[in-house]
Design an enzyme around this catalytic site. Structure first.
Site, PDB file in Angstrom:
ATOM      1  N   LYS A 116       0.830  -1.214   0.000  1.00 32.74           N
ATOM      2  CA  LYS A 116       0.000   0.000   0.000  1.00 32.74           C
ATOM      3  C   LYS A 116       0.858   1.256   0.000  1.00 32.74           C
ATOM      4  O   LYS A 116       0.477   2.270  -0.578  1.00 32.74           O
ATOM      5  CB  LYS A 116      -0.970   0.010   1.188  1.00 32.74           C
ATOM      6  N   LYS A 198      -4.225 -10.534  -6.491  1.00 31.99           N
ATOM      7  CA  LYS A 198      -5.530 -10.876  -5.917  1.00 31.99           C
ATOM      8  C   LYS A 198      -6.624  -9.950  -6.458  1.00 31.99           C
ATOM      9  O   LYS A 198      -6.351  -8.792  -6.787  1.00 31.99           O
ATOM     10  CB  LYS A 198      -5.480 -10.849  -4.386  1.00 31.99           C
ATOM     11  N   LYS A 201     -10.926  -4.666  -4.572  1.00 27.35           N
ATOM     12  CA  LYS A 201     -11.890  -3.583  -4.809  1.00 27.35           C
ATOM     13  C   LYS A 201     -11.237  -2.449  -5.587  1.00 27.35           C
ATOM     14  O   LYS A 201     -11.881  -1.730  -6.329  1.00 27.35           O
ATOM     15  CB  LYS A 201     -12.359  -2.989  -3.471  1.00 27.35           C
TER      16      LYS A 201
END
Ligand code: TYM
Length: 332
Positions: A116, A198, A201
């Site tokens: 992130k 993966k 969203k």
């Protein structure tokens, strides 16, 4: 919720966008299945979402949408607690405390933090770094025995266990040390466009991610466009990440084994296979979408559900927080 002897299950999900097929197969579906056997406590982890900048109006909408979506998956407010994390102040309080019992080195090793912070290089805030302490607080406040999550949360869960063991070592047994529950099927649903990553969203490629509330047409289109390989044989194997992912999704949705799927598609092409997987997903999600559409219209009912759950969660979690604070030496 009454039977004291039942084991306690805790899990949470971030309302940072619409819920994905990955969230459903990796986690929420198991939350639903565990409701009869366990005392289940689930949260919408809205405090976690602000580690990445959110648009206020969008955030407000996402929280209610996510609440209704998770209920639509089958969370029954009569059986389980399903509350909103920011409404229960003990979470932020215990998170602060656990920050002081977690090492910089441990947090630096978290792969989600590394990913992130690479993705949001202009906003590597302290919350992004200490996020696993808030997650540990979520779990430990409820003395959870078991935490159903997808494979991507395994490292955070292990850190939660380490924190609990360390704290217990210093102050006797304050926290239950939780076990992870990672499903055999569906624990790691990958992007349909880049099956080495993966399904998420925040996937930039809209075709990579299936959302619970996508229309059947959109779902079919996404599966038909899914990335595969040039072998044109439906079998699970190395170098076949796209097909492996589709087989895993199909297996998770239908309960069929990988061997049975290979047999079913012997001599058939990828076109047929993708259509069948798409149709199976459409059917699995259809009742959820219908239920969501009813629930989202009834804001008063949703509010009634979360207010009631918030209150119970506060009462329950306050006991653990007070115990931890007393042991540390706070004057209560
Ligand atoms: P979040 O919101 O990213 O995801 C919610 C749940 O969905 C699972 N999941 C997946 N499973 C399979 N395949 C995928 N592609 C996939 N993507 C997501 C996640 O593993 C998770 O179980 N930090 C957590 C939320 C959280 C939490 C907690 C979880 C906050 N406090 C305490 C457990 C216990 C998160 O961001 O999950």
């Amino acid at each position: 919720m009454e039977t004291e002897k039942k084991k306690i299950v805790f899990s949470a999900i971030q309302p940072s966008g619409t819920i994905t097929l990955g969230n459903y197969l990796g986690a929420v579906r198991n939350w639903v299945n565990m409701q009869d056997e366990y005392n289940c406590i689930y949260a919408l982890a809205d405090l976690h979402t602000i580690t990445v900048r959110q648009e206020p109006a969008v955030m407000r909408k996402n929280i209610l949408d996510a609440y209704a979506s998770i209920m639509a998956c089958g969370i029954d407010p009569e059986k389980s607690l399903f509350f909103i994390q920011s409404h229960v102040h003990t979470h932020a309080e215990l998170a602060w405390i656990l920050n002081c019992y977690t090492q910089f080195g441990e947090l630096s090793r978290m792969t989600q933090f590394k990913d992130k912070s690479a993705k949001h290089a202009d906003n590597i805030n302290a919350g992004l770094f200490t996020y696993p302490c808030l997650m540990a607080a979520d779990i430990l406040l409820y003395q959870a025995d078991m935490v159903p999550v997808g494979a991507d949360q395994k490292q955070h869960l292990e850190l939660s266990r380490d924190i609990a063991v360390r704290f217990n070592g210093l102050y006797d047994n304050v926290f239950k040390v939780p076990e992870g529950f990672i499903p055999k099927n569906g624990a790691r649903v990958m992007s349909l466009q880049d099956p080495t990553r993966k399904m998420s969203k925040s996937d930039e490629n809209v075709n990579g991610c299936v959302h619970l509330l996508d229309t059947p047409e959109v779902i079919m289109k996404k599966f038909k466009r899914a990335v595969t390989d040039s072998e044109a044989v439906v079998r699970y194997g190395e170098g076949k990440e796209g097909i492996n992912n589709l087989m895993s999704i199909y297996s998770a949705v239908t309960g069929k084994t990988l061997e049975a799927i290979e047999k079913e598609f012997e001599g058939k092409g990828y076109g047929d296979f993708k259509t069948t997987v798409g149709e199976a997903v459409v059917e699995a999600l259809r009742p959820i979408k219908t239920r969501y559409e009813q629930l989202i219209k009834d804001k008063a009912y949703l509010e009634e559900c979360y207010r009631k759950a918030d209150e119970t969660a506060l009462r329950f979690s306050q006991r653990t927080l007070s115990k931890a604070m007393k042991k540390i030496g706070f004057v209560l």
